[in-house]
Design a protein around this motif. Structure first.
Motif, PDB file in Angstrom:
ATOM      1  N   UNK A  41      -7.013  -9.730 -12.772  1.00 50.30           N
ATOM      2  CA  UNK A  41      -7.540  -9.169 -11.520  1.00 50.30           C
ATOM      3  C   UNK A  41      -6.457  -9.011 -10.455  1.00 50.30           C
ATOM      4  N   UNK A  42      -5.492  -9.926 -10.496  1.00 52.49           N
ATOM      5  CA  UNK A  42      -4.417  -9.858  -9.509  1.00 52.49           C
ATOM      6  C   UNK A  42      -3.549  -8.622  -9.653  1.00 52.49           C
ATOM      7  N   UNK A  55      -7.901  -2.564  -6.717  1.00 50.81           N
ATOM      8  CA  UNK A  55      -9.221  -2.962  -6.236  1.00 50.81           C
ATOM      9  C   UNK A  55     -10.214  -1.810  -6.377  1.00 50.81           C
ATOM     10  N   UNK A  56     -11.356  -2.123  -6.969  1.00 45.47           N
ATOM     11  CA  UNK A  56     -12.381  -1.087  -7.093  1.00 45.47           C
ATOM     12  C   UNK A  56     -13.196  -1.057  -5.809  1.00 45.47           C
ATOM     13  N   UNK A  57     -13.160   0.073  -5.147  1.00 45.81           N
ATOM     14  CA  UNK A  57     -13.864   0.161  -3.864  1.00 45.81           C
ATOM     15  C   UNK A  57     -15.225   0.793  -4.064  1.00 45.81           C
ATOM     16  N   UNK A  58     -16.218   0.069  -3.646  1.00 45.05           N
ATOM     17  CA  UNK A  58     -17.576   0.616  -3.728  1.00 45.05           C
ATOM     18  C   UNK A  58     -17.862   1.415  -2.466  1.00 45.05           C
ATOM     19  N   UNK A  59     -18.287   2.645  -2.662  1.00 43.34           N
ATOM     20  CA  UNK A  59     -18.489   3.503  -1.490  1.00 43.34           C
ATOM     21  C   UNK A  59     -19.920   3.442  -1.002  1.00 43.34           C
TER      22      UNK A  59
END
Lengths: 200, 200
Positions: B191-192, B196-200
């Motif tokens: 994960x590091x 980053x998965x950005x949720x819209x």
DNA sequence: CCGAATTGGTTAACAGTGTTAACTTAACGA
DNA sequence: TCGTTAAGTTAACACTGTTAACCAATTCGG
């Protein structure tokens, strides 16, 4: 306190630490230490039960100093996130500023480790306890999302040690800048534990 | 091939690896190895220049096997992200399944390391090259956002080694489940490095 | 087929190791 | 002043890695 006035015990410790760092464990001999401090080999046994105990004393001293460094680094910070990073950076800073003292902690390696009383080692690990408490705080503040703070704490510590040991053992590719490597590694490790910030 | 038919050279290597793992470096002696394989101490010098070279041979063998394991683990995967994780898990799986062989790689520790020809060591590190190429692929696919893939590769490797060495050296708190610790550490490390998965 | 060279081992020895036992030598307290 | 303690010493033991010298069997060239 001048070099002359240092107690023989202290001189033995300093000399041992230095030899250990510069020439390695396997070529560290009681007679060599004795010669350097200007005493007979058997004099060392007046202060240390045997070679193992001498080294264990070095380890304990280093662990203690490392703990203090971490505590100091974190003490000035106010927010949890700042403390979190300060502990990590305190650890790394100590290791890079005091390679002789840091390396002695991990010099007695895995297989030899059986001879070193683990309990004693654990007890002194105050820096670890501090990190765990900060992580717990971070969880309660919603900064991190972790089921097991204990595991996370060990994981961070392990990752940091891995990063430092690669640098200090000179296993790092010579084309890579050490400081940059350390800085980026810290950032990745920190990011790996923080909750993802979602942009809405 | 039965134990009897194994060449003396091979028996020396197996015995050395085992002693190294069970009793540690400092108590590993040529005479002890010799007695175990049923030969005189000096016979070892027919196959190995000296004690250092014997150990270096063990290291090279282990590094080779580790490389193969990593390559095999990654070969079946298709997507970049799967390959990325497969390499990491291949590394950890090999280390946990073959602690004797894994530990020998890092047994010759930092300070002693000077005696081991770094060039030789680097050359064999195919697993490393594979990880770097997958990371580059990951960057081009937008999975990761990294300036220096070389640094990231070393960082992952370092972090993984840190995690494994903590487990294998039994420095881990006894209340912590090893497998859980490893699993969570892997996830944090992965994960590091992912974007980053950005949720819209 | 026979001598020479190679292969695969041996024993004896050297210098260095951790550690112990026994001894010295100085300082201090009663 | 006598006894005790502290701080050191030297001599010795069993062990270490390594080398030199030697030996016996096998293989190879002529």
């Amino acid at each position: 306190m001048s070099e002359e006035e240092k107690s023989l015990r202290e001189k033995i410790l300093d000399t041992s630490r230095h030899f250990l760092f510069t020439e390695g464990y396997s070529s560290l001999s009681m007679r060599k230490i004795a010669k350097e401090v200007g005493a007979s080999a058997t004099s060392i046994y007046l202060y240390f039960e045997n070679k193992d105990h001498l080294i264990h004393t070095l380890i304990e001293e280093s662990v203690e100093e490392l703990s203090v460094a971490i505590e100091e680094s974190a003490s000035q910070k106010l927010s949890t996130i700042d403390k979190f990073e300060a502990i990590i950076r305190g650890y790394v800073s100590f290791a890079m500023a005091n390679p002789e003292k840091y390396q002695v902690i991990y010099m007695v390696l895995s297989s030899e480790m059986g001879r070193y009383p683990k309990e004693k080692f654990r007890k002194v690990r105050r820096g670890y306890a501090l990190l765990e408490s900060v992580i717990k705080q971070g969880i309660s503040e919603g900064l991190m999302e972790l089921e097991e703070p204990k595991i996370a704490t060990y994981s961070i510590w392990a990752q940091l040690h891995g990063v430092i040991s690669v640098v200090q053992s000179q296993r790092l590719d010579s084309r890579i800048d050490k400081n940059k490597f350390i800085e980026e590694s810290i950032e990745h490790i920190v990011q790996g534990f923080l909750v993802r910030i979602t942009t809405s």
